[in-house]
Design a protein around this motif. Sequence first.
Motif, short mmCIF file in Angstrom:
data_model
loop_
_atom_site.label_atom_id
_atom_site.label_comp_id
_atom_site.label_asym_id
_atom_site.label_seq_id
_atom_site.Cartn_x
_atom_site.Cartn_y
_atom_site.Cartn_z
N VAL A 173 25.57 17.03 11.25
CA VAL A 173 25.31 17.68 12.53
C VAL A 173 24.15 18.66 12.38
CG1 VAL A 173 27.07 19.45 12.07
CG2 VAL A 173 26.36 19.00 14.44
N ILE A 174 23.35 18.81 13.43
CA ILE A 174 22.30 19.81 13.46
C ILE A 174 22.68 20.89 14.47
CG2 ILE A 174 19.92 20.27 14.20
CD1 ILE A 174 19.14 17.56 13.09
N PHE A 175 22.62 22.14 14.03
CA PHE A 175 22.85 23.27 14.91
C PHE A 175 21.49 23.89 15.23
CE2 PHE A 175 26.98 22.91 12.81
CZ PHE A 175 27.84 22.99 13.91
N ALA A 176 21.19 24.01 16.51
CA ALA A 176 19.90 24.56 16.95
C ALA A 176 20.16 25.82 17.77
CB ALA A 176 19.15 23.52 17.78
N ASP A 177 19.57 26.93 17.35
CA ASP A 177 19.77 28.22 18.02
C ASP A 177 18.50 28.61 18.77
OD1 ASP A 177 20.71 30.63 18.86
OD2 ASP A 177 21.03 31.49 16.87
N GLU A 178 18.51 28.44 20.09
CA GLU A 178 17.35 28.75 20.94
C GLU A 178 16.07 28.14 20.35
OE1 GLU A 178 17.59 30.10 23.80
OE2 GLU A 178 19.34 31.41 23.85
N PRO A 179 16.04 26.83 20.10
CA PRO A 179 14.90 26.23 19.39
C PRO A 179 13.59 26.28 20.14
CG PRO A 179 16.31 24.51 20.28
CD PRO A 179 17.04 25.81 20.47
N THR A 180 13.63 26.50 21.46
CA THR A 180 12.39 26.56 22.23
C THR A 180 12.05 27.98 22.68
OG1 THR A 180 13.57 26.10 24.32
CG2 THR A 180 12.73 24.21 23.07
N GLY A 181 12.82 28.96 22.21
CA GLY A 181 12.66 30.33 22.69
C GLY A 181 11.31 30.95 22.40
N ALA A 182 10.63 30.51 21.32
CA ALA A 182 9.34 31.09 20.95
C ALA A 182 8.17 30.21 21.36
CB ALA A 182 9.30 31.33 19.44
N LEU A 183 8.44 29.19 22.18
CA LEU A 183 7.40 28.23 22.54
C LEU A 183 7.06 28.31 24.02
CD1 LEU A 183 8.93 25.14 20.67
CD2 LEU A 183 7.23 26.77 19.79
N ASP A 184 5.83 27.90 24.36
CA ASP A 184 5.48 27.80 25.78
C ASP A 184 6.21 26.61 26.39
OD1 ASP A 184 3.68 25.29 25.83
OD2 ASP A 184 2.73 26.50 24.27
N SER A 185 6.23 26.53 27.71
CA SER A 185 7.08 25.54 28.39
C SER A 185 6.71 24.10 28.04
CB SER A 185 7.03 25.75 29.90
OG SER A 185 5.70 25.66 30.38
N GLN A 201 17.83 7.64 19.24
CA GLN A 201 17.30 6.63 18.33
C GLN A 201 17.98 6.62 16.96
OE1 GLN A 201 13.03 7.26 18.19
NE2 GLN A 201 12.86 7.26 20.42
N GLN A 202 18.47 7.80 16.51
CA GLN A 202 19.06 7.88 15.18
C GLN A 202 20.55 8.18 15.20
OE1 GLN A 202 16.68 10.42 12.53
NE2 GLN A 202 14.94 10.20 13.90
N GLY A 203 21.11 8.38 16.38
CA GLY A 203 22.54 8.68 16.47
C GLY A 203 22.89 10.05 15.92
N GLN A 204 21.91 10.97 15.90
CA GLN A 204 22.15 12.31 15.36
C GLN A 204 23.08 13.10 16.29
OE1 GLN A 204 20.81 13.68 12.29
NE2 GLN A 204 22.58 14.91 12.87
N SER A 205 23.84 14.00 15.71
CA SER A 205 24.71 14.89 16.47
C SER A 205 24.06 16.28 16.49
CB SER A 205 26.10 14.98 15.83
OG SER A 205 26.64 13.68 15.62
N ILE A 206 23.86 16.83 17.69
CA ILE A 206 23.18 18.11 17.82
C ILE A 206 23.98 19.04 18.72
CG2 ILE A 206 21.10 19.28 18.68
CD1 ILE A 206 19.50 16.79 17.99
#
Length: 254
Positions: A173-185, A201-206
């Motif tokens: 599993v991948i845990f993502a914490d505000e992954p777009t918070g520092a990026l422009d829209s 495509q890869q069946g990843q769990s996020i």
Amino acid sequence: MDIQSSDMGLVARVANLSKHYGRGDHRVTALDDISIGIRRGQFTAIMGPSGSGKSTLMHVMAGLDTATEGRVWLGDDEITHLGDAELTRLRRRRIGFVFQSFNLVPTLDVMGNLRLPFELDGRGVSAVDRERIGALVHALGLSGRTSHRPHELSGGQQQRVAIARALATQPDVIFADEPTGALDSRTGREVLGLLRAAVVQQGQSIAMVTHDPVAASHADRILFLADGRIVADRGPMTPEQISSAMLGLEAVAV
């Protein structure tokens, strides 16, 4: 006999989870008797007002923090009472992380950052691993950047490296914490598209913590927290529907 997480189609779950900070009159309840799981091959967004417990929930599920009460599993393995060394080993081998701040090692180039999880785990990068890393570099548009260090990359490119690093070890599993918070829209939408593609495509769990309705609209499932409890478990929603739900939660919190 306990039901196995795999029998429930879950890659991570908690049961009767509570998390408290402080004692006595100063005790703060961050999580209050939560039982929930992250489904395999699905993109789950975790949302809620500030202080609702969403980041705490992610940290406990990822083994970055411990439960005060309740139980925690990664797959079929209970991690509730594991020690620091065991948790560190488990995170390196079975969990991927993507953070708002990218968390790349500044002294390593892109390829060095992508190989780092394998080296920290004390294992070499096999031919199969090298092939997977190469495919990720190509798919994420980093082919001409592998010898660049983080400061030579844009924010979007740094986040692409962080995503590639998280995917490189094929984590449960991948845990993502505000992954777009520092990026422009625009760059944020590109990054979300990459995470979405990893699921499709890869069946990843996020599992992604976010306050952004647009980011959450990329998810298959949205968990809403308020005052340390799950108050809604919804399927795909539009940004407008998510914004409306969040406004309702914030009005109740006030």
